[in-house]
Scaffold this motif. Structure first.
Motif, mmCIF file in Angstrom:
data_model
loop_
_atom_site.group_PDB
_atom_site.id
_atom_site.type_symbol
_atom_site.label_atom_id
_atom_site.label_comp_id
_atom_site.label_asym_id
_atom_site.label_seq_id
_atom_site.Cartn_x
_atom_site.Cartn_y
_atom_site.Cartn_z
ATOM 1 N N ARG A 184 0.841 -1.157 -0.341
ATOM 2 C CA ARG A 184 -0.211 -0.204 -0.223
ATOM 3 C C ARG A 184 0.876 1.497 0.356
ATOM 4 O O ARG A 184 2.433 1.169 0.692
ATOM 5 C CB ARG A 184 -1.356 0.205 1.404
ATOM 6 C CG ARG A 184 -1.673 1.155 1.547
ATOM 7 C CD ARG A 184 -2.503 1.199 2.614
ATOM 8 N NE ARG A 184 -1.601 1.665 4.276
ATOM 9 C CZ ARG A 184 -1.725 1.201 5.147
ATOM 10 N NH1 ARG A 184 -2.794 1.004 5.596
ATOM 11 N NH2 ARG A 184 -0.687 1.422 6.031
ATOM 12 N N ILE A 191 1.860 -4.781 3.596
ATOM 13 C CA ILE A 191 1.001 -4.251 4.456
ATOM 14 C C ILE A 191 0.839 -5.799 5.166
ATOM 15 O O ILE A 191 0.065 -5.346 6.575
ATOM 16 C CB ILE A 191 0.059 -2.665 4.614
ATOM 17 C CG1 ILE A 191 -1.202 -3.770 3.112
ATOM 18 C CG2 ILE A 191 0.370 -1.934 4.733
ATOM 19 C CD1 ILE A 191 -2.268 -3.387 3.191
ATOM 20 N N ASP A 198 -8.836 -4.231 4.663
ATOM 21 C CA ASP A 198 -7.389 -2.882 5.490
ATOM 22 C C ASP A 198 -8.334 -1.782 5.874
ATOM 23 O O ASP A 198 -9.224 -1.450 5.559
ATOM 24 C CB ASP A 198 -6.857 -2.135 4.544
ATOM 25 C CG ASP A 198 -5.730 -0.966 4.714
ATOM 26 O OD1 ASP A 198 -5.556 -1.157 6.090
ATOM 27 O OD2 ASP A 198 -5.256 -0.654 4.083
ATOM 28 N N HIS A 251 -6.783 -0.100 8.870
ATOM 29 C CA HIS A 251 -5.463 0.537 9.433
ATOM 30 C C HIS A 251 -5.637 1.858 7.967
ATOM 31 O O HIS A 251 -4.325 1.680 7.983
ATOM 32 C CB HIS A 251 -4.596 -0.219 9.570
ATOM 33 C CG HIS A 251 -4.863 -0.712 10.278
ATOM 34 N ND1 HIS A 251 -5.055 -1.025 11.838
ATOM 35 C CD2 HIS A 251 -4.272 -2.330 9.573
ATOM 36 C CE1 HIS A 251 -4.415 -2.146 12.300
ATOM 37 N NE2 HIS A 251 -4.592 -3.040 11.295
ATOM 38 N N TYR A 307 -3.160 0.300 -4.165
ATOM 39 C CA TYR A 307 -2.702 -0.798 -3.359
ATOM 40 C C TYR A 307 -2.308 -1.635 -4.993
ATOM 41 O O TYR A 307 -2.961 -1.385 -5.969
ATOM 42 C CB TYR A 307 -3.413 -1.843 -3.183
ATOM 43 C CG TYR A 307 -4.083 -1.125 -1.948
ATOM 44 C CD1 TYR A 307 -4.370 -2.302 -0.504
ATOM 45 C CD2 TYR A 307 -5.139 -0.171 -1.419
ATOM 46 C CE1 TYR A 307 -4.535 -1.169 0.725
ATOM 47 C CE2 TYR A 307 -5.717 0.462 -1.034
ATOM 48 C CZ TYR A 307 -5.192 -0.333 0.290
ATOM 49 O OH TYR A 307 -6.127 0.091 1.955
#
Length: 348
Positions: free
Chosen positions: A75, A88, A110, A112, A121
């Motif tokens: 990412r 990640i 994802d 976060h 990505y």
């Protein structure tokens, strides 16, 4: 004795030379790179980014990909601040704990990320030897404050179809008004609360109605709907609606039986027969009789007949009767055809 030892040593040396053949430099194994996923997509859902892709089946040289071990997800943040690409997550190809697998489709979430962040990505497939293939095409996502859920979701069953309708949301969850007219994604499952990561609609639905067709009658389906803010991928979804369920029903009755024939006797007996119906879901036949004078029809068969024949022994000599036959299917509704052509019988 010394001479014999020399001869034996020479013989062994000759054997080793002929057995081993020519020596040469060692050959390194060919390290074939697995192909990347070709259909990586992203979707923003509940302030998280959902990545969906299909498992590749070949290496980059076109050979069959036999030993896929993991997917490596990278990412890069591009707004409101920039960062270098970094790995990640790693998703196992078999039985991953951090992704949902449906058939050959993977979905990784994802969480976060931050509201207002824009992310890029890409994914690399990694073989059992640790060889990483080239990166996939990039998928981007912009995380926003989600739209409220559509309300009053309703499902109406039809034949091999279910029609959905709902009320459009008018604000975001932070109570700010919507600046765009939302579109919608529709999700379907065969178990309550369990849905495929991808919606069943190819493009977001315009308007607040959707018909899901080509379904299986009498199978219960579950639905939820989310509002979509963006007009093109990546989709930015709002909160999901409440869940509704419905089961399509067979509304089409069989064709009426053809070729009804009647034979009287011997005695006060009427034997009826007709041609077989060709419907694959046929349950059987019902026979009706009315008195020719009063024309009060009554059903002679309590349950559908499996065979296209009936012997009526409840008639009276000298009576006149009118018969009709209907066909019934095996659906939950037991749809009944219109009556066959009537046939009138006079009992001797």
């Amino acid at each position: 004795m010394r001479t014999r030892q020399i001869v034996v040593a020479a013989s062994l040396g000759l054997f080793m030379l002929t057995g081993c053949g020519r020596s040469g430099p060692p050959v390194a194994p060919i390290m074939v790179e697995p192909s990347p996923p070709t259909d990586l997509t992203s979707l923003v859902r509940s302030r998280a980014v959902v990545l969906v892709w299909t498992r590749p089946t070949t290496n980059i040289d076109g050979t069959v990909l036999k030993y896929l071990t993991t997917f490596r997800i990278s990412r890069q943040q591009t707004a409101p601040q920039s960062s270098a690409p970094s790995v990640i997550a790693t998703v196992k190809a078999e039985k991953p704990e951090n992704a949902v697998v449906t058939g050959n489709r993977y979905a990784f979430t994802d969480s976060h990320v931050v509201v207002g962040g824009r992310y890029t990505y890409f994914i690399e497939a990694v073989s059992r030897r640790g060889v990483a293939g080239p990166p996939s095409a990039e998928a981007t996502a912009l995380v926003t404050v989600e739209i409220e859920a559509p309300s009053s979701l309703h499902a109406e069953a039809g034949e091999r179809a279910i029609r959905l309708s709902w009320v459009a949301p008018v604000r975001r969850v932070d109570a700010s008004p919507l600046a765009v007219i939302p579109r919608y994604n529709v999700y379907r499952g065969v178990d309550p609360g369990r849905y495929d990561p991808s919606p069943i609609n190819r493009d977001p639905v315009q308007g607040t109605q959707f018909q899901d067709a080509n379904l299986v009658n009498d199978q219960t389906y579950y639905y939820r709907v989310t509002a979509v803010e963006s007009q093109e991928p990546p989709w930015q979804e709002g909160l999901p609606s409440s869940e509704v369920s419905a089961a399509p029903v067979d509304l089409t009755p069989p064709a009426p039986p053809q070729g009804v024939r009647a034979v009287t006797g011997p005695g006060a007996v009427v034997s009826l027969s007709w041609e077989l119906n060709r419907e694959s879901d046929l349950l059987g036949y019902l026979v009706y009789r009315s008195d020719a004078a009063q024309r009060l029809s009554q059903r002679l068969t309590e349950t559908p007949l499996k065979s296209p024949i009936l012997t009526d022994r409840s008639v009276r000599s000298g009576g006149r009767y009118i018969y009709t036959v209907t066909a019934v299917d095996a659906s939950s509704r037991h749809n009944e055809s219109v009556p066959s052509a009537t046939i009138e019988v006079r009992v001797p």
